[in-house]
Scaffold this motif. Structure first.
Motif, PDB file in Angstrom:
ATOM      1  N   LEU A  30     -25.388 -11.300   8.433  1.00  0.00           N
ATOM      2  CA  LEU A  30     -26.172  -9.948   8.626  1.00  0.00           C
ATOM      3  C   LEU A  30     -25.226  -9.177   9.643  1.00  0.00           C
ATOM      4  O   LEU A  30     -24.390  -9.618  10.407  1.00  0.00           O
ATOM      5  CB  LEU A  30     -27.481 -10.221   9.376  1.00  0.00           C
ATOM      6  CG  LEU A  30     -28.377 -11.434   8.431  1.00  0.00           C
ATOM      7  CD1 LEU A  30     -29.722 -11.575   9.074  1.00  0.00           C
ATOM      8  CD2 LEU A  30     -28.706 -10.668   7.290  1.00  0.00           C
ATOM      9  N   ASP A  31     -25.745  -7.925   9.887  1.00  0.00           N
ATOM     10  CA  ASP A  31     -25.069  -6.969  10.751  1.00  0.00           C
ATOM     11  C   ASP A  31     -25.495  -7.394  12.098  1.00  0.00           C
ATOM     12  O   ASP A  31     -26.647  -7.537  12.748  1.00  0.00           O
ATOM     13  CB  ASP A  31     -25.351  -5.561  10.450  1.00  0.00           C
ATOM     14  CG  ASP A  31     -24.641  -4.619  11.367  1.00  0.00           C
ATOM     15  OD1 ASP A  31     -23.424  -4.390  11.462  1.00  0.00           O
ATOM     16  OD2 ASP A  31     -25.432  -4.223  12.423  1.00  0.00           O
ATOM     17  N   PRO A  32     -24.643  -7.709  13.035  1.00  0.00           N
ATOM     18  CA  PRO A  32     -24.959  -8.104  14.348  1.00  0.00           C
ATOM     19  C   PRO A  32     -25.797  -6.993  15.409  1.00  0.00           C
ATOM     20  O   PRO A  32     -26.680  -7.543  15.789  1.00  0.00           O
ATOM     21  CB  PRO A  32     -23.564  -8.226  15.123  1.00  0.00           C
ATOM     22  CG  PRO A  32     -22.577  -7.478  14.444  1.00  0.00           C
ATOM     23  CD  PRO A  32     -23.211  -7.330  13.131  1.00  0.00           C
ATOM     24  N   SER A  50     -22.480  -9.220  22.703  1.00  0.00           N
ATOM     25  CA  SER A  50     -24.065  -9.422  22.659  1.00  0.00           C
ATOM     26  C   SER A  50     -24.752  -8.396  23.828  1.00  0.00           C
ATOM     27  O   SER A  50     -25.525  -7.791  23.403  1.00  0.00           O
ATOM     28  CB  SER A  50     -24.584 -10.809  22.575  1.00  0.00           C
ATOM     29  OG  SER A  50     -24.008 -11.455  21.559  1.00  0.00           O
ATOM     30  N   GLY A  51     -24.329  -8.797  24.943  1.00  0.00           N
ATOM     31  CA  GLY A  51     -25.128  -8.100  25.991  1.00  0.00           C
ATOM     32  C   GLY A  51     -24.777  -6.614  26.041  1.00  0.00           C
ATOM     33  O   GLY A  51     -25.861  -5.669  26.084  1.00  0.00           O
ATOM     34  N   ASP A  71     -15.481 -13.063  19.025  1.00  0.00           N
ATOM     35  CA  ASP A  71     -15.161 -11.545  18.825  1.00  0.00           C
ATOM     36  C   ASP A  71     -14.589 -10.691  19.865  1.00  0.00           C
ATOM     37  O   ASP A  71     -13.897  -9.835  19.642  1.00  0.00           O
ATOM     38  CB  ASP A  71     -16.647 -11.103  18.310  1.00  0.00           C
ATOM     39  CG  ASP A  71     -16.449 -10.259  17.075  1.00  0.00           C
ATOM     40  OD1 ASP A  71     -15.453  -9.688  16.594  1.00  0.00           O
ATOM     41  OD2 ASP A  71     -17.612  -9.696  16.320  1.00  0.00           O
ATOM     42  N   SER A  72     -15.066 -10.880  21.120  1.00  0.00           N
ATOM     43  CA  SER A  72     -14.440  -9.995  22.163  1.00  0.00           C
ATOM     44  C   SER A  72     -13.227 -10.337  22.683  1.00  0.00           C
ATOM     45  O   SER A  72     -12.595  -9.813  23.611  1.00  0.00           O
ATOM     46  CB  SER A  72     -15.554 -10.170  23.206  1.00  0.00           C
ATOM     47  OG  SER A  72     -15.547 -11.341  23.726  1.00  0.00           O
ATOM     48  N   PRO A  92     -18.534 -10.613  11.621  1.00  0.00           N
ATOM     49  CA  PRO A  92     -17.897  -9.996  13.032  1.00  0.00           C
ATOM     50  C   PRO A  92     -18.071  -8.718  13.189  1.00  0.00           C
ATOM     51  O   PRO A  92     -18.305  -7.769  12.231  1.00  0.00           O
ATOM     52  CB  PRO A  92     -16.355 -10.201  12.375  1.00  0.00           C
ATOM     53  CG  PRO A  92     -16.331 -11.528  11.528  1.00  0.00           C
ATOM     54  CD  PRO A  92     -17.692 -11.235  10.570  1.00  0.00           C
ATOM     55  N   ARG A  93     -18.094  -8.405  14.329  1.00  0.00           N
ATOM     56  CA  ARG A  93     -18.413  -7.056  14.796  1.00  0.00           C
ATOM     57  C   ARG A  93     -17.408  -5.887  14.284  1.00  0.00           C
ATOM     58  O   ARG A  93     -16.144  -6.045  14.466  1.00  0.00           O
ATOM     59  CB  ARG A  93     -18.617  -6.693  16.315  1.00  0.00           C
ATOM     60  CG  ARG A  93     -18.670  -5.642  17.013  1.00  0.00           C
ATOM     61  CD  ARG A  93     -19.161  -5.642  18.280  1.00  0.00           C
ATOM     62  NE  ARG A  93     -20.316  -6.400  18.319  1.00  0.00           N
ATOM     63  CZ  ARG A  93     -21.468  -5.577  18.401  1.00  0.00           C
ATOM     64  NH1 ARG A  93     -21.533  -4.434  17.840  1.00  0.00           N
ATOM     65  NH2 ARG A  93     -22.667  -6.379  18.149  1.00  0.00           N
TER      66      ARG A  93
END
Length: 382
Positions: free
Chosen positions: A196-198, A222-223, A299-300, A354-355
């Motif tokens: 799913l799309d984050p 996420s935050g 991801d980051s 992944p974003r």
């Protein structure tokens, strides 16, 4: 600035064969180069201390090794750097990044304090260090001094990597090429293949949560993404402290039983401190909902793969004592699960992509201001 491969070529000539670490954006070119080099082995550790132990195991087996991690995670490595490497006299090469360098432009708030004390920590641990080489002609002498120390003293040697020392390098063997396919081929053991799309997932959590819930988002994107969707007084955006959001939620749920704590976690963070699942399962707080967004990458920090595709996180949570552990199949399914008033602790495993959007705002409020606002909300003033 040097090319990562120049360092690796020198290390290979010196007998280094195993590299292990936890990603940091400063380390991305080095990690990518190691993964792409067929002569080297990269082992992604769950946390910095584990990585030190992995590197020591390679040294024990006769292969020189290098461990690399962000200075924010230095604390996780202190125990094995003192009680393992020193006690057993297993010398390893340590590369630690210098986020929050006091003489460079301001970094993220979680790096300010560690940035001031990084070199002092190494001094306190009696680990000699020098700056990571930033010129090609400096690579050979740096590696030579490191090996000379490790051979003479049987203790670690450290290189401190500052921003811009290594030229950018893209990963040629993308995460899909290095994932473990075992769970992918056994649907009964793993989750749905649907990803799913984050941002859609975060929005669904936010809109389905009760007004009295407290949403605690793990460090990283996420935050920031939750903040970008809609900043609310019942939300906390963790900075640093990777892997600690579920324990933070446990502490909050334990003392505020009238509130539900919703921990929004990531796969890399869960893997870093997986023991927290057993504590939550033992304590069994009925007002804790643990939602893990699993995109199979860090991801980051550049998109390096995690080992989550070979781990059945939902089954682990169930085995640890969560009352419910569910694999989420769709956004509608997620909304239904988040809105359930069922007693917990409950675990939702959500596989995400992944974003794609990495241009996310940072909260205008400082972390202490976010905390005070949340405390006001908990007192009923929000």
């Amino acid at each position: 600035m040097i090319e990562a491969q120049a360092l690796l070529d020198e290390l290979k000539r010196a007998g280094f064969g195993l590299f292990t670490g936890v990603p940091c954006s400063y380390l991305t070119p080095v990690i990518n180069a190691v993964i792409d080099d067929p002569e080297l082995r990269y082992v992604p550790g769950a946390n910095e201390g584990d990585c030190v132990a992995i590197a020591c195991g390679a040294e024990l087996g006769g292969v020189r090794s290098l461990v690399m991690f962000q200075n924010s995670g230095f604390g996780n490595a202190v125990n094995p750097l003192t009680s393992l490497t020193a006690t057993l006299e297993l010398p390893i090469l340590v590369v630690v990044t210098w986020r929050g360098h006091p003489e460079q432009p301001p970094d993220e708030p979680q790096h300010h304090f560690m940035g001031r004390i990084t070199t002092r920590l190494l001094d306190l641990l009696e680990i000699p260090w020098e700056p990571f080489p930033d010129r090609p002609e400096g690579v050979g002498p740096v590696v030579g001094r490191a090996i000379a120390h490790m051979e003479a003293h049987r203790t670690p040697y450290a290189l401190i990597l500052s921003k811009g020392a290594v030229a950018p390098r893209e990963l040629r063997n993308g995460p899909d090429l290095i994932r473990d396919p075992r769970l992918e081929s056994t649907p009964e053991a793993g989750a749905s293949r649907t990803r799913l799309d984050p941002d859609a997932v975060l929005a669904a959590i936010q809109e389905s949560a009760m007004e009295t819930d407290v949403l605690l988002a793990t460090t990283g994107y996420s935050g920031r993404a939750l903040y970008a969707i809609d900043d609310r007084p019942n939300q906390l955006y963790m900075v640093g402290s990777m892997g600690c959001v579920s324990s933070l939620a446990l502490g909050l749920a334990s003392v505020r039983p009238e509130r539900r704590a919703v921990a929004i976690d990531g796969d890399g963070a869960v893997l870093m401190r997986m023991g927290a699942l057993s504590t939550i399962g033992h304590e069994r707080p009925p007002n804790l909902l643990h939602v893990v967004l699993d995109n199979a990458v860090y991801d980051s920090t550049g998109g390096q793969a995690t080992v989550s595709p070979s781990v059945d996180l939902a089954s682990i949570a169930a085995a640890c004592g969560y009352s419910v552990a569910t694999r989420v199949e769709s956004l509608d399914h997620l909304r239904e699960e988040v809105s359930r008033p069922d007693a917990g602790p409950r675990f939702l495993h959500v596989r995400t992509l992944p974003r794609s959007n990495r241009r996310l705002p940072r909260p205008k409020e400082t972390p202490p201001e976010v905390v005070r606002r949340l405390q006001s909300f908990l007192r009923g003033n929000g």
